[in-house]
Design an enzyme around this catalytic site. Structure first.
Site, PDB file in Angstrom:
ATOM      1  N   TYR A   1      18.848  28.333   9.592  1.00 35.25           N
ATOM      2  CA  TYR A   1      17.696  29.105  10.087  1.00 35.25           C
ATOM      3  C   TYR A   1      17.587  29.010  11.609  1.00 35.25           C
ATOM      4  O   TYR A   1      17.747  27.937  12.184  1.00 35.25           O
ATOM      5  CB  TYR A   1      16.400  28.566   9.484  1.00 35.25           C
ATOM      6  CG  TYR A   1      16.228  28.864   8.017  1.00 35.25           C
ATOM      7  CD1 TYR A   1      16.192  30.175   7.549  1.00 35.25           C
ATOM      8  CD2 TYR A   1      16.088  27.825   7.109  1.00 35.25           C
ATOM      9  CE1 TYR A   1      16.014  30.436   6.196  1.00 35.25           C
ATOM     10  CE2 TYR A   1      15.910  28.085   5.757  1.00 35.25           C
ATOM     11  CZ  TYR A   1      15.875  29.394   5.303  1.00 35.25           C
ATOM     12  OH  TYR A   1      15.696  29.647   3.979  1.00 35.25           O
TER      13      TYR A   1
ATOM     14  N   LYS B   1       0.851  -1.204   0.000  1.00 31.97           N
ATOM     15  CA  LYS B   1       0.000   0.000   0.000  1.00 31.97           C
ATOM     16  C   LYS B   1       0.883   1.249   0.000  1.00 31.97           C
ATOM     17  O   LYS B   1       2.089   1.167   0.242  1.00 31.97           O
ATOM     18  CB  LYS B   1      -0.900  -0.024   1.236  1.00 31.97           C
ATOM     19  CG  LYS B   1      -0.134   0.060   2.555  1.00 31.97           C
ATOM     20  CD  LYS B   1      -1.007  -0.312   3.741  1.00 31.97           C
ATOM     21  CE  LYS B   1      -0.215  -0.196   5.036  1.00 31.97           C
ATOM     22  NZ  LYS B   1      -0.903  -0.817   6.173  1.00 31.97           N
TER      23      LYS B   1
HETATM   24  C1  LIG Z   1      -0.146  -1.824   6.808  1.00 31.96           C
HETATM   25  C2  LIG Z   1      -0.772  -3.096   7.251  1.00 31.96           C
HETATM   26  C3  LIG Z   1      -0.030  -4.272   7.392  1.00 31.96           C
HETATM   27  C4  LIG Z   1       1.477  -4.292   7.296  1.00 31.96           C
HETATM   28  O1  LIG Z   1       2.018  -3.753   8.492  1.00 31.96           O
HETATM   29  P1  LIG Z   1       3.611  -3.675   8.740  1.00 31.96           P
HETATM   30  O2  LIG Z   1       3.712  -3.183  10.131  1.00 31.96           O
HETATM   31  O3  LIG Z   1       4.139  -2.705   7.756  1.00 31.96           O
HETATM   32  O4  LIG Z   1       4.126  -5.048   8.537  1.00 31.96           O
HETATM   33  C5  LIG Z   1      -0.711  -5.443   7.664  1.00 31.96           C
HETATM   34  N1  LIG Z   1      -2.059  -5.444   7.824  1.00 31.96           N
HETATM   35  C6  LIG Z   1      -2.801  -4.327   7.734  1.00 31.96           C
HETATM   36  C7  LIG Z   1      -4.272  -4.393   7.930  1.00 31.96           C
HETATM   37  C8  LIG Z   1      -2.187  -3.120   7.451  1.00 31.96           C
HETATM   38  O5  LIG Z   1      -2.931  -2.010   7.370  1.00 31.96           O
END
Ligand SMILES: *Cc1c(COP(=O)(O)O)cnc(C)c1O
Length: 361
Positions: free
Chosen positions: A261, A43
């Site tokens: 800055y 994702k």
């Molecule tokens: C993002 C996500 C994962 C993966 O999580 P990680 O901590 O990156 O391994 C798994 N399951 C769901 C439902 C998620 O939203």
């Protein structure tokens, strides 16, 4: 390093993605969870790494998980025929029909989705019923599961039903909520014969009793540690993303001079600093404090002063550095976990930000 160069053409800072490291990390997942199938979580543009690059490299995964319908459709449009799951599911009947048309599985976590499914009678699609075992973000109360399953079984558009849940605290292995979430999930799972999935990366590594049929690793694929207090290297994970940028100036400072800055950092001795062409516009965290490590000429140097939009400064001392030398902000030598921890955030955020800044695909 066998990398896919993928930096933005307009920036001096460059991101590279080591697809062999991605494949290596998938093998580490299989080492930790040998009995389970792997749904690689790609994702948010594969956590900034470029979803097409990642999906291509991870072709030995058994399925891919995306957050949103449009992300899954993007993969289908690019010709990927693997099993796909949309973790947030559909938001309306059009999305539902698109998922079915492209044979993309969906999570159902809310009454509003179930109601849409009950009205839907097109091509069948696979459904993962999401249980809220303790995270209290998405999902149905476990006690409602039998009722939800009955309703799903009555839907003409539903093919396979599976069970899914997500951990709130799995990055801390001995957190009490982990065991209670697993027990609550097992209780529901025992009354059905469904395939089941719970484990994100931290549970892949730290909670083997949560592996079930499918594991869902994300962050560990990208070479970052999923566990508090354990380094990625200790877990045999290799960094995938490297952020580099050239030195564009070297400057001699006198004791009492301040840098950047707000004049936040002042040297108490004569020293030299290098200005490097990466800043928060490249996804480098603006909140990284002085002392955050940067690799230059085989040495770790420390950031000094505030991060600018297009540049940052490091103290060199006597280190022999010239304009054009390349600094590593994170990658092989400086782990993204270390930079994230200095900046008070997590690697997930830095990877996504840097990937977005460079527009990887
Ligand atoms: C993002 C996500 C994962 C993966 O999580 P990680 O901590 O990156 O391994 C798994 N399951 C769901 C439902 C998620 O939203």
């Amino acid at each position: 390093m066998p990398a896919t160069p993928a930096g933005s053409a307009t920036r001096l800072a460059q991101l590279s993605i080591d697809t062999a490291a991605l494949q290596h990390n998938l093998q580490r997942v299989k080492h930790f969870a040998p009995q389970s199938r792997v749904m690689a979580v790609i994702k948010a543009n594969a956590y900034g790494h470029g979803v097409i690059t990642a999906a291509r490299a991870l072709d030995e995964a058994d399925a891919f998980a995306l957050a949103m319908t449009a992300e899954a459709l993007q993969l289908r449009a690019a010709g990927f025929e693997q099993r796909l799951l949309v973790l947030q599911g559909f938001q309306n009947s059009d999305e539902l029909a698109q998922l079915a048309e492209h044979q993309i599985a969906t999570v159902v976590h809310h009454e509003s989705q179930l109601a849409l499914l009950e009205k839907y009678s097109g091509t069948k699609l696979d459904v993962w019923l999401k249980l809220d075992t303790g995270m209290h973000r998405l999902g149905f109360e476990p006690a409602l599961a039998p009722q939800m399953v009955t309703r799903l079984r009555a839907c003409s558009g539903v093919a396979q039903i599976r069970l899914i849940s997500h951990f709130a605290n799995a990055d801390v292995i001995d957190n009490n909520l982990n065991i209670s979430q697993i027990e609550s999930f097992i209780k529901v799972n025992n009354s059905f014969e469904f395939e089941a999935s719970m484990a994100n990366s931290s549970a892949v590594v730290g909670l083997p009793q949560s592996h079930f049929d499918w594991v869902r690793p994300g962050i560990m694929l990208y070479g970052s540690s999923p566990l508090v207090g354990r380094s990625a290297a200790e877990l045999g994970l290799k960094p995938v993303m490297t952020l580099q940028a050239p030195v564009i100036a070297v400057k001699q400072l006198r004791a009492g001079d301040s840098v950047g800055y707000g004049s936040l950092w002042t040297c108490n001795h004569d020293t030299r600093v290098a200005c490097i062409a990466a800043g928060y516009a490249d996804g480098y965290p603006r909140h990284a404090p002085s002392g955050t490590p940067v690799q230059l000429k085989g040495q770790r140097c420390g950031l000094v002063g505030r991060i600018s939009m297009d540049s940052l400064c490091v103290e060199l001392g006597d280190l022999d550095v010239a304009v054009g030398d390349i600094a590593e902000l994170w990658g092989q030598h400086i782990s993204v976990d270390e930079v994230a921890s200095c900046a008070g955030t997590i690697s997930y955020e830095l990877l996504c930000q840097a990937g977005n800044a460079a527009n990887l695909v």
